[in-house]
Design an enzyme around this catalytic site. Structure first.
Site, PDB file in Angstrom:
ATOM      1  N   HIS A  44       0.923  -1.281   0.067  1.00  0.00           N
ATOM      2  CA  HIS A  44      -0.112   0.077  -0.074  1.00  0.00           C
ATOM      3  C   HIS A  44       0.927   1.273   0.042  1.00  0.00           C
ATOM      4  CE1 HIS A  44      -3.661   2.090   1.665  1.00  0.00           C
ATOM      5  NE2 HIS A  44      -3.138   2.777   1.150  1.00  0.00           N
ATOM      6  N   GLU A  76      -2.313  -1.741  -3.041  1.00  0.00           N
ATOM      7  CA  GLU A  76      -3.635  -1.190  -2.663  1.00  0.00           C
ATOM      8  C   GLU A  76      -3.556   0.362  -2.533  1.00  0.00           C
ATOM      9  OE1 GLU A  76      -3.804  -2.594   1.461  1.00  0.00           O
ATOM     10  OE2 GLU A  76      -4.628  -4.382   0.694  1.00  0.00           O
ATOM     11  N   HIS A 200      -7.435  -7.982   6.838  1.00  0.00           N
ATOM     12  CA  HIS A 200      -7.424  -6.715   7.962  1.00  0.00           C
ATOM     13  C   HIS A 200      -7.361  -7.406   9.388  1.00  0.00           C
ATOM     14  CE1 HIS A 200      -6.502  -2.726   8.440  1.00  0.00           C
ATOM     15  NE2 HIS A 200      -6.914  -2.669   9.613  1.00  0.00           N
TER      16      HIS A 200
END
Length: 250
Positions: A44, A76, A200
């Site tokens: 990310h 991401e 997550h």
């Protein structure tokens, strides 16, 4: 089929960035993860580069292309113009769009498809025209209507935000409730023809129940818990532990 494991390298990069030194090496630990059977790598790249740096992207792209051509690179990010250009330059196999404000510590919610679908449609069309599969972050709250709206954006997959489920490590009853909401969301997505990813706060302990409730789960992206376990077990053994938790017989 067991869910495929993509190893998120953000936490490794954050540890590296504490010092102006080249270790721990993001590429080296990514290589160990792929050698141990991880299906892919996730990053990310935030605007402030507080963990993954833009300079990491071509290195990881080359690692996969040169040594693990069967693996996938997943990027991401919030769908800003800068992020889209990074994706077009790097050409990940998958782009996961998240609704984060750049100042957030981490992703903590899915898109509101009732208000943000029109913003997502041209972004998704652009990425898919570039040959990238697209996944969008979605709350796992059992909202079937929101899933229909997600489908209308043109996305290929949704990624279930599993933070509320992962946060129930000491609340068994609430964990079961959150698991069922995630399962209903996945059921609605699969009925719409969408693939389902998840990520997550997933751990070796809570993954088996998740993949049991969502047997057609395509992929899990795991960073924090996996990196924490790697401090104890090493990266290779940790990847094998998570693969077994995903349902692989190894």
């Amino acid at each position: 089929m067991p869910a495929k494991l993509s190893v998120n390298l953000n936490a490794v990069a954050m540890l590296r960035n504490r010092r102006d030194l080249p270790w721990p090496s993001v590429a080296h630990l990514g290589r160990i993860a792929l050698q141990a059977g991880a299906y892919g790598l996730t990053v990310h790249p935030r605007p402030d580069q507080r963990h993954i740096r833009f300079t990491d992207l071509p290195v990881l792209r080359a690692l996969i292309d040169d040594e693990f051509p069967q693996a996938e690179f997943n990027m991401e990010g919030y769908p800003s113009e800068d992020f889209l250009q990074l994706c077009e330059k790097t050409q990940p196999e998958q782009v996961t769009l998240v609704p984060d404000d750049p100042s957030q510590a981490t992703s903590d919610h899915g898109f509101n498809f009732r208000t943000q679908s029109e913003i997502l449609k041209p972004v998704i069309a652009r990425l898919k025209a570039g040959g990238m599969r697209v996944s969008v972050f979605a709350d796992g709250d059992g909202d079937a209507e929101a899933v229909k709206l997600a489908k209308a954006t043109g996305t290929d997959r949704i990624e279930l935000y599993t933070g509320p489920y992962g946060g129930c490590f000491d609340k068994a009853g609430e964990g079961e409730r959150q698991l069922e909401l995630l399962g209903r969301t996945a059921d609605a997505a699969l009925a719409e023809g969408l693939g389902v990813n998840a990520g997550h706060d997933l751990t070796v302990e809570n993954l088996p129940a998740l993949v049991g409730r969502i047997p057609h789960l395509a992929e899990v992206s795991i960073g924090h818990g996996l990196t924490a376990d790697a401090l104890e077990y090493g990266m290779a053994e940790t990847v094998r532990r998570f693969r077994r938790a995903c349902g692989e017989h190894i």
